[in-house]
Design a protein around this motif. Sequence first.
Motif, PDB file in Angstrom:
ATOM      1  N   SER A   8       0.856  -1.180   0.000  1.00 28.14           N
ATOM      2  CA  SER A   8       0.000   0.000   0.000  1.00 28.14           C
ATOM      3  C   SER A   8       0.892   1.229   0.000  1.00 28.14           C
ATOM      4  CB  SER A   8      -0.911  -0.009   1.223  1.00 28.14           C
ATOM      5  OG  SER A   8      -1.801   1.076   1.158  1.00 28.14           O
ATOM      6  N   ILE A   9       0.610   2.155  -0.917  1.00 24.06           N
ATOM      7  CA  ILE A   9       1.434   3.355  -1.054  1.00 24.06           C
ATOM      8  C   ILE A   9       0.540   4.580  -0.888  1.00 24.06           C
ATOM      9  CG2 ILE A   9       2.977   4.646  -2.585  1.00 24.06           C
ATOM     10  CD1 ILE A   9       3.355   1.881  -4.066  1.00 24.06           C
ATOM     11  N   PRO A  10       0.740   5.332   0.199  1.00 26.06           N
ATOM     12  CA  PRO A  10      -0.076   6.528   0.406  1.00 26.06           C
ATOM     13  C   PRO A  10       0.325   7.641  -0.575  1.00 26.06           C
ATOM     14  CG  PRO A  10       1.552   6.319   2.139  1.00 26.06           C
ATOM     15  CD  PRO A  10       1.692   5.106   1.271  1.00 26.06           C
ATOM     16  N   HIS A  11      -0.634   8.508  -0.894  1.00 25.63           N
ATOM     17  CA  HIS A  11      -0.344   9.663  -1.744  1.00 25.63           C
ATOM     18  C   HIS A  11      -1.342  10.774  -1.406  1.00 25.63           C
ATOM     19  CE1 HIS A  11      -3.807   9.182  -4.439  1.00 25.63           C
ATOM     20  NE2 HIS A  11      -3.565   7.873  -4.400  1.00 25.63           N
ATOM     21  N   ARG A  12      -1.049  11.961  -1.929  1.00 18.70           N
ATOM     22  CA  ARG A  12      -1.925  13.122  -1.704  1.00 18.70           C
ATOM     23  C   ARG A  12      -2.367  13.733  -3.022  1.00 18.70           C
ATOM     24  NH1 ARG A  12       1.673  15.904   3.044  1.00 18.70           N
ATOM     25  NH2 ARG A  12       1.244  14.309   4.593  1.00 18.70           N
ATOM     26  N   LEU A  13      -2.441  12.919  -4.052  1.00 14.61           N
ATOM     27  CA  LEU A  13      -2.704  13.422  -5.395  1.00 14.61           C
ATOM     28  C   LEU A  13      -4.171  13.393  -5.796  1.00 14.61           C
ATOM     29  CD1 LEU A  13       0.203  11.563  -7.196  1.00 14.61           C
ATOM     30  CD2 LEU A  13       0.140  13.970  -6.542  1.00 14.61           C
ATOM     31  N   GLY A  14      -4.965  12.623  -5.113  1.00  9.91           N
ATOM     32  CA  GLY A  14      -6.319  12.367  -5.578  1.00  9.91           C
ATOM     33  C   GLY A  14      -6.293  11.196  -6.552  1.00  9.91           C
ATOM     34  N   ARG A  15      -7.426  10.558  -6.710  1.00  9.53           N
ATOM     35  CA  ARG A  15      -7.525   9.344  -7.530  1.00  9.53           C
ATOM     36  C   ARG A  15      -7.158   9.599  -9.004  1.00  9.53           C
ATOM     37  NH1 ARG A  15     -11.125   5.138  -6.118  1.00  9.53           N
ATOM     38  NH2 ARG A  15     -12.180   6.705  -4.882  1.00  9.53           N
ATOM     39  N   GLU A  16      -7.684  10.671  -9.571  1.00  5.75           N
ATOM     40  CA  GLU A  16      -7.480  10.930 -11.004  1.00  5.75           C
ATOM     41  C   GLU A  16      -6.011  11.150 -11.344  1.00  5.75           C
ATOM     42  OE1 GLU A  16      -8.749  14.401 -14.100  1.00  5.75           O
ATOM     43  OE2 GLU A  16     -10.306  13.682 -12.742  1.00  5.75           O
ATOM     44  N   GLU A  17      -5.331  12.013 -10.607  1.00  6.80           N
ATOM     45  CA  GLU A  17      -3.918  12.299 -10.890  1.00  6.80           C
ATOM     46  C   GLU A  17      -3.039  11.081 -10.599  1.00  6.80           C
ATOM     47  OE1 GLU A  17      -0.311  14.253 -11.899  1.00  6.80           O
ATOM     48  OE2 GLU A  17      -2.394  14.455 -12.524  1.00  6.80           O
ATOM     49  N   ALA A  18      -3.317  10.365  -9.519  1.00  9.98           N
ATOM     50  CA  ALA A  18      -2.533   9.164  -9.202  1.00  9.98           C
ATOM     51  C   ALA A  18      -2.686   8.116 -10.307  1.00  9.98           C
ATOM     52  CB  ALA A  18      -2.962   8.595  -7.854  1.00  9.98           C
ATOM     53  N   THR A  19      -3.904   7.919 -10.791  1.00  8.50           N
ATOM     54  CA  THR A  19      -4.134   6.962 -11.869  1.00  8.50           C
ATOM     55  C   THR A  19      -3.390   7.382 -13.127  1.00  8.50           C
ATOM     56  OG1 THR A  19      -6.301   6.373 -10.976  1.00  8.50           O
ATOM     57  CG2 THR A  19      -5.907   5.843 -13.289  1.00  8.50           C
ATOM     58  N   ARG A  20      -3.450   8.664 -13.462  1.00 10.65           N
ATOM     59  CA  ARG A  20      -2.743   9.180 -14.646  1.00 10.65           C
ATOM     60  C   ARG A  20      -1.250   8.910 -14.552  1.00 10.65           C
ATOM     61  NH1 ARG A  20       0.414  12.877 -16.338  1.00 10.65           N
ATOM     62  NH2 ARG A  20       0.598  13.956 -14.362  1.00 10.65           N
ATOM     63  N   ARG A  21      -0.666   9.192 -13.405  1.00 11.82           N
ATOM     64  CA  ARG A  21       0.777   8.971 -13.229  1.00 11.82           C
ATOM     65  C   ARG A  21       1.137   7.495 -13.287  1.00 11.82           C
ATOM     66  NH1 ARG A  21       3.290  13.113  -8.802  1.00 11.82           N
ATOM     67  NH2 ARG A  21       2.279  15.001  -9.552  1.00 11.82           N
TER      68      ARG A  21
END
Length: 103
Positions: A8-21
């Motif tokens: 599990s990798i936490p992030h602060r990007l939101g779902r849309e930006e994380a998926t894009r990356r």
Amino acid sequence: MFAPLIVSIPHRLGREEATRRLKAGLTRAAASIPMLQVDEERWEGDRLFFCVRALGQAASGHLDVAEDHARLEVALPWLLQRFAKVAQVAIRNRGNLLLTKRS
């Protein structure tokens, strides 16, 4: 039998930006590991289904992208289980690079 490897990798990007990356970076990440071959990579919404091969062994799993984290689960055959800890660290490090917010 198969034992799941979960990262599990936490992030602060939101779902849309994380998926894009992740969509843009996963193929490049896999290409940087010489013994890893990607047999299948299929996105359905925010979930990636994949099959990979390493050391002649096949492993399959999925990656779910949420608003604040990405969760990878892959079933490892017994031979690849020996490398689970190393793989877990490598996946977490690569994921953090892809999901780190850039200013």
